[in-house]
Design a protein around this motif. Structure first.
Motif, mmCIF file in Angstrom:
data_model
loop_
_atom_site.group_PDB
_atom_site.id
_atom_site.type_symbol
_atom_site.label_atom_id
_atom_site.label_comp_id
_atom_site.label_asym_id
_atom_site.label_seq_id
_atom_site.Cartn_x
_atom_site.Cartn_y
_atom_site.Cartn_z
ATOM 1 N N MET A 483 30.700 57.484 41.607
ATOM 2 C CA MET A 483 30.353 56.078 41.563
ATOM 3 C C MET A 483 30.755 55.315 42.958
ATOM 4 O O MET A 483 31.681 55.104 43.410
ATOM 5 N N LYS A 484 29.654 54.381 43.643
ATOM 6 C CA LYS A 484 29.916 53.764 44.616
ATOM 7 C C LYS A 484 30.691 52.500 44.237
ATOM 8 O O LYS A 484 30.282 51.661 43.455
ATOM 9 N N ILE A 485 31.862 51.986 45.070
ATOM 10 C CA ILE A 485 32.521 50.774 44.889
ATOM 11 C C ILE A 485 32.219 49.952 46.154
ATOM 12 O O ILE A 485 32.135 50.590 47.374
ATOM 13 N N SER A 486 32.198 48.773 46.063
ATOM 14 C CA SER A 486 32.227 47.875 47.079
ATOM 15 C C SER A 486 33.666 47.741 48.142
ATOM 16 O O SER A 486 34.429 48.163 47.563
ATOM 17 N N ASP A 487 33.291 47.565 49.190
ATOM 18 C CA ASP A 487 34.474 47.342 50.068
ATOM 19 C C ASP A 487 35.445 46.501 49.413
ATOM 20 O O ASP A 487 36.657 46.757 49.699
ATOM 21 N N ALA A 488 34.931 45.432 49.176
ATOM 22 C CA ALA A 488 35.862 44.384 48.579
ATOM 23 C C ALA A 488 36.694 44.857 47.459
ATOM 24 O O ALA A 488 37.797 44.512 47.124
ATOM 25 N N GLU A 489 35.943 45.539 46.463
ATOM 26 C CA GLU A 489 36.888 46.140 45.211
ATOM 27 C C GLU A 489 37.616 47.246 45.941
ATOM 28 O O GLU A 489 38.942 47.368 45.246
ATOM 29 N N TYR A 490 37.415 47.969 46.710
ATOM 30 C CA TYR A 490 38.322 48.906 47.263
ATOM 31 C C TYR A 490 39.366 48.522 47.811
ATOM 32 O O TYR A 490 40.536 48.955 47.537
ATOM 33 N N TYR A 491 39.397 47.698 48.672
ATOM 34 C CA TYR A 491 40.311 46.980 49.307
ATOM 35 C C TYR A 491 41.311 46.130 48.407
ATOM 36 O O TYR A 491 42.365 46.042 48.650
ATOM 37 N N THR A 492 40.593 45.098 47.601
ATOM 38 C CA THR A 492 41.400 44.621 46.670
ATOM 39 C C THR A 492 42.071 45.557 45.633
ATOM 40 O O THR A 492 43.374 45.290 45.458
ATOM 41 N N GLU A 493 41.723 46.941 45.352
ATOM 42 C CA GLU A 493 42.472 47.466 44.472
ATOM 43 C C GLU A 493 43.914 47.953 45.054
ATOM 44 O O GLU A 493 44.986 48.063 44.754
ATOM 45 N N TRP A 494 43.715 48.360 46.633
ATOM 46 C CA TRP A 494 44.702 48.692 47.327
ATOM 47 C C TRP A 494 45.860 47.660 47.509
ATOM 48 O O TRP A 494 47.037 47.974 47.326
ATOM 49 N N ALA A 497 47.664 47.178 44.405
ATOM 50 C CA ALA A 497 48.459 48.251 44.016
ATOM 51 C C ALA A 497 49.866 48.112 44.855
ATOM 52 O O ALA A 497 50.944 48.388 44.286
ATOM 53 N N PHE A 498 49.616 47.866 46.096
ATOM 54 C CA PHE A 498 50.903 47.867 46.819
ATOM 55 C C PHE A 498 51.871 46.577 46.529
ATOM 56 O O PHE A 498 52.844 46.590 46.570
ATOM 57 N N ALA A 499 50.788 45.452 46.418
ATOM 58 C CA ALA A 499 51.662 44.195 46.029
ATOM 59 C C ALA A 499 52.430 44.457 44.712
ATOM 60 O O ALA A 499 53.711 44.065 44.527
ATOM 61 N N PHE A 500 51.821 45.262 43.596
ATOM 62 C CA PHE A 500 52.504 45.434 42.421
ATOM 63 C C PHE A 500 53.851 46.274 42.420
ATOM 64 O O PHE A 500 55.049 46.107 42.074
ATOM 65 N N CYS A 608 58.440 38.304 41.065
ATOM 66 C CA CYS A 608 58.108 38.410 39.586
ATOM 67 C C CYS A 608 56.637 37.823 39.308
ATOM 68 O O CYS A 608 56.122 38.465 38.366
ATOM 69 N N VAL A 609 56.233 36.931 40.191
ATOM 70 C CA VAL A 609 54.794 36.333 40.041
ATOM 71 C C VAL A 609 53.892 37.575 40.046
ATOM 72 O O VAL A 609 52.911 38.156 39.434
ATOM 73 N N LEU A 610 54.284 38.323 41.289
ATOM 74 C CA LEU A 610 53.223 39.489 41.513
ATOM 75 C C LEU A 610 53.243 40.631 40.574
ATOM 76 O O LEU A 610 52.158 41.004 40.354
ATOM 77 N N THR A 611 54.247 40.686 39.848
ATOM 78 C CA THR A 611 54.329 41.591 38.729
ATOM 79 C C THR A 611 53.579 41.313 37.666
ATOM 80 O O THR A 611 52.821 41.978 37.088
ATOM 81 N N ILE A 612 53.575 39.942 37.282
ATOM 82 C CA ILE A 612 52.772 39.302 36.262
ATOM 83 C C ILE A 612 51.322 39.494 36.509
ATOM 84 O O ILE A 612 50.506 39.989 35.528
ATOM 85 N N ILE A 613 50.830 38.974 37.928
ATOM 86 C CA ILE A 613 49.554 39.306 38.166
ATOM 87 C C ILE A 613 49.096 40.755 38.085
ATOM 88 O O ILE A 613 48.183 41.201 37.747
ATOM 89 N N GLY A 614 49.963 41.618 38.534
ATOM 90 C CA GLY A 614 49.797 43.137 38.629
ATOM 91 C C GLY A 614 49.532 43.637 37.155
ATOM 92 O O GLY A 614 48.558 44.334 36.711
ATOM 93 N N ILE A 615 50.351 43.362 36.260
ATOM 94 C CA ILE A 615 50.235 43.439 34.818
ATOM 95 C C ILE A 615 48.738 43.320 34.269
ATOM 96 O O ILE A 615 48.033 43.951 33.434
ATOM 97 N N ALA A 616 48.561 42.046 34.574
ATOM 98 C CA ALA A 616 46.908 41.366 34.119
ATOM 99 C C ALA A 616 46.128 42.282 34.813
ATOM 100 O O ALA A 616 44.977 42.767 34.106
ATOM 101 N N TYR A 617 46.177 42.377 36.251
ATOM 102 C CA TYR A 617 45.089 42.965 36.737
ATOM 103 C C TYR A 617 44.697 44.302 36.494
ATOM 104 O O TYR A 617 43.819 45.005 36.133
ATOM 105 N N TRP A 618 45.825 45.313 36.380
ATOM 106 C CA TRP A 618 45.730 46.383 35.997
ATOM 107 C C TRP A 618 45.580 46.953 34.628
ATOM 108 O O TRP A 618 45.819 48.055 34.033
ATOM 109 N N ARG A 619 45.703 45.736 33.738
ATOM 110 C CA ARG A 619 45.766 45.977 32.297
ATOM 111 C C ARG A 619 46.880 46.825 31.895
ATOM 112 O O ARG A 619 46.619 47.829 30.988
ATOM 113 N N LEU A 620 48.046 46.557 32.440
ATOM 114 C CA LEU A 620 49.162 47.645 32.219
ATOM 115 C C LEU A 620 49.880 47.086 30.899
ATOM 116 O O LEU A 620 50.658 48.079 30.243
ATOM 117 N N PHE A 621 49.370 46.097 30.165
ATOM 118 C CA PHE A 621 49.776 45.961 28.903
ATOM 119 C C PHE A 621 49.013 46.668 27.757
ATOM 120 O O PHE A 621 49.291 46.851 26.621
#
Length: 626
Positions: A483-494, A497-500, A608-621
């Motif tokens: 499945m092709k993903i957009s460049d924006a989605e690709y770089y956003t994920e990386w 991920a590194f921020a988390f 800590c704020v980045l961790t909270i954002i990461g949990i929400a973005y990656w649905r780690l809950f």
């Protein structure tokens, strides 16, 4: 071993989607499979076995046409330790070849007018049975046959090492239900769960247990007296006893050393997807029934039902077959139709040449065999290539792709998918290049691209466009889409991920530093502040330890079930909540002596704020929908 377990899902994906294995050594020229060439066929197979005998503990093979068996070979030892030679009565496991029983059963109910292949399967299931659905579109039996129900991979515990762990099929399906991450019919993503669901639909429609249905309407009709269907083989005492005699062997490559793994049984709770087992002659009976003329097939009443089953239910853009109601089309000879299988202890293959009315079945007691599951097809039929064309419109397929069979859609493993589950394609001159063993990708028709691998073999992708003419995904002859993903989605994920990860590592490092310096503030006005700060950064440090434990016990994590996922998700959220609370306390301290380095507290707060954002973005809950 750690790498292998960590990438369990992705390894399967890479094998299925990118690497087409070949035999370990060059074999004799491909032969034409026909009754007239019986001696030649048998000699070619025996030569092939001889060339690969070092990695062949035992193997059973039957080649046939629509009239009779051409040859049957049983080679080696089913159990070297007990000196049990392989013979016509050796019982192996079918693995995913069992799925053909699901699709055959569905076609039987279809011709009886009890099952509409294009009806929403929720019509036949108990109300509210399907969970984790993201789309309102109907899921049909055709979708399940095409592995296009939209389900992501499930890594819930679907098999047990002990027979006492076997649970009813409906309970097994419910407890391991994966998330739906694509619209039904949109994407092909090989799904054991979807196939088992198809078996449960058969049970609901017929009103009898699935294993009982298969025995009554398939095994008994074909005289398959030495085959079982249930995960514990309790439905065939003779076959169960013979299976207990079989040992499985692991083969290392390239050394080809063989390790005896003992009986090596796994009891598959999603048993319609891969629990059948029996003799080579019984498997051949089933295969020959699928090869027969539609009007003569003992499995169906109507003259055209088998023809419908063998017709394409999903095609490539040029109309060529890809999946035929659960059977996969592969490029050997004039095109083969069939299915392969792997279990914890065995490998198998069933292939049919519908044009020339020949076929073969194979079963071997090695894990994840690739020598016979692809080598036999090439040996007997030869490779088939897609003819190159000229004057076609060039298609730009460069970009970032994700394997459809993954956990990249939802759940706690989505972040792992970012690192492991991708295929970048870059333009290089008039062609394209990529990773994962790909050296060059060349467009050869309006639809198809020839993919050259580092082992000098070739596979093919077909580009599928959306309504706007943009490349949407790449289809292969395996049961998986890219499945092709957009460049924006690709770089956003990386970036996310590194921020988390950084949001955990940086406080973890600061925890060690604070711990080493805490005595410096023992009798000062900052003592309470520093202790609170130390406790705050202890939380991400514990999270890092938890991650290391998961890494070292990846297989346990993958197959730990819902309680393990729930425990990890809840622990992560509680630790982050505690970190946030303690940092707020630190920032609220009123003291004449300001903290020595306020910038460090600010860094900890940002993390800590980045961790909270990461949990929400990656649905780690989330612990459901795996």
């Amino acid at each position: 071993m750690i790498k292998r377990t960590l990438c369990f899902i992705l390894a399967i994906v890479c094998i299925a989607a990118v690497i087409v294995p070949v035999s370990a050594e060059e074999t004799s020229q491909p032969v034409s499979v026909s009754y007239k060439n019986k001696d030649k066929v048998e000699a070619a197979i025996l030569d092939f076995i001889e060339e690969n005998k070092k990695s062949t503990p035992s193997v059973s093979i039957t080649v046939f046409d629509d009239k009779q068996d051409i040859c049957t070979i049983a080679y080696g030892y089913a159990n070297k330790a007990d000196n049990i030679a392989a013979n016509k009565d050796t019982v192996y496991e079918w693995g995913s070849v069992s799925k053909l029983l699901v699709w055959t059963s569905a076609m039987q109910l279809y011709e009886q007018g009890k099952l509409d292949l294009n009806e929403d399967i929720r019509t036949y299931l108990p109300k509210g049975f399907l969970k984790n659905l993201s789309y309102d579109e109907p899921i049909t039996m055709i979708d399940l046959m095409n592995h296009a129900g939209g389900f992501q991979e499930t890594v819930s515990k679907i098999e047990e090492d002990d027979v006492s762990g076997i649970i009813p099929l409906d309970e097994a399906l419910s407890s391991s239900a994966p998330a739906q991450v694509a619209r039904p019919g949109e994407t092909v993503s090989y799904s054991n769960w979807g196939a088992a669901l198809g078996g449960y639909v058969v049970s609901c429609v017929s009103g009898i247990d699935y294993a009982d249905y298969v025995h009554k309407y398939i095994f008994d009709k074909l005289g398959m007296k030495h085959t079982y269907m249930r995960p514990d083989a309790s439905d065939n005492e003779w076959a169960a006893k013979k299976r207990s005699e079989l040992h499985s062997y692991a083969v290392s490559f390239p050394e080809q050393d063989i390790t005896d793994m003992g009986e090596c049984r796994a009891y598959i709770n999603l048993y319609p997807a891969g629990s059948a087992g029996g003799t080579i002659s019984d498997l051949a009976k089933f295969a020959k029934a699928l090869l027969s003329d539609s009007k003569d097939c003992p499995l169906f009443e109507n003259d055209d039902t088998l023809d419908l089953m063998r017709s394409p239910s999903r095609t490539f853009g040029d109309g060529s077959p890809r999946i035929c109601h659960g059977m996969f089309y592969t490029l050997y000879g004039d095109g083969l139709y069939g299915h392969g299988g792997n279990t914890k202890g065995c490998s198998s293959d069933l292939q049919l040449d519908l044009k020339n009315k020949t076929g073969y079945v194979m079963m071997i007691n090695t894990q994840g065999d690739h020598i016979y599951t692809s080598g036999l097809a090439e040996l007997l039929y030869g490779k088939k290539e897609i003819p190159k064309e000229s004057g076609f419109e060039k298609v730009d397929i460069s970009g970032h792709y994700k394997f459809g069979r993954s956990c990249g859609g939802a759940g706690m493993l989505k972040i792992i998918s970012t690192f492991e589950d991708g295929l970048p394609i870059e333009k290089e001159g008039n062609d394209f290049t990529s990773t994962n063993g790909i050296t060059r990708i060349t467009q050869i028709t309006d639809t198809f691209f020839e993919v050259s691998l580092i082992n000098n073999t070739k596979i093919y992708y077909a580009a599928k466009k959306d309504a706007s003419g943009n490349v949407q995904l790449l289809e292969s002859y395996q049961a998986i889409d890219l499945m092709k993903i957009s460049d924006a989605e690709y770089y956003t994920e990386w970036i996310m991920a590194f921020a988390f990860i950084a949001s955990l590592i940086i406080p973890g490092i600061l925890f060690i530093i604070h711990l080493l310096r805490i005595r410096k503030f023992k009798n000062t006005s900052l003592a309470k502040f520093k202790k609170t700060e130390l406790l705050a950064v202890l939380m991400p440090f514990i999270t890092i330890i938890e991650a290391v434990v998961i890494f070292l016990n990846t297989r346990t994590f993958f197959y730990g079930g819902k309680l393990v996922y729930a425990g990890i998700a809840i622990t992560l959220c509680l630790l982050t909540f505690a970190e946030a609370f303690l940092l707020v306390r630190c920032r609220s301290y009123k003291n004449e002596n300001k903290p020595e380095k306020t910038i460090i507290l600010n860094i900890e707060t940002v993390c800590c704020v980045l961790t909270i954002i990461g949990i929400a973005y990656w649905r780690l809950f989330q612990w459901w929908g795996f």
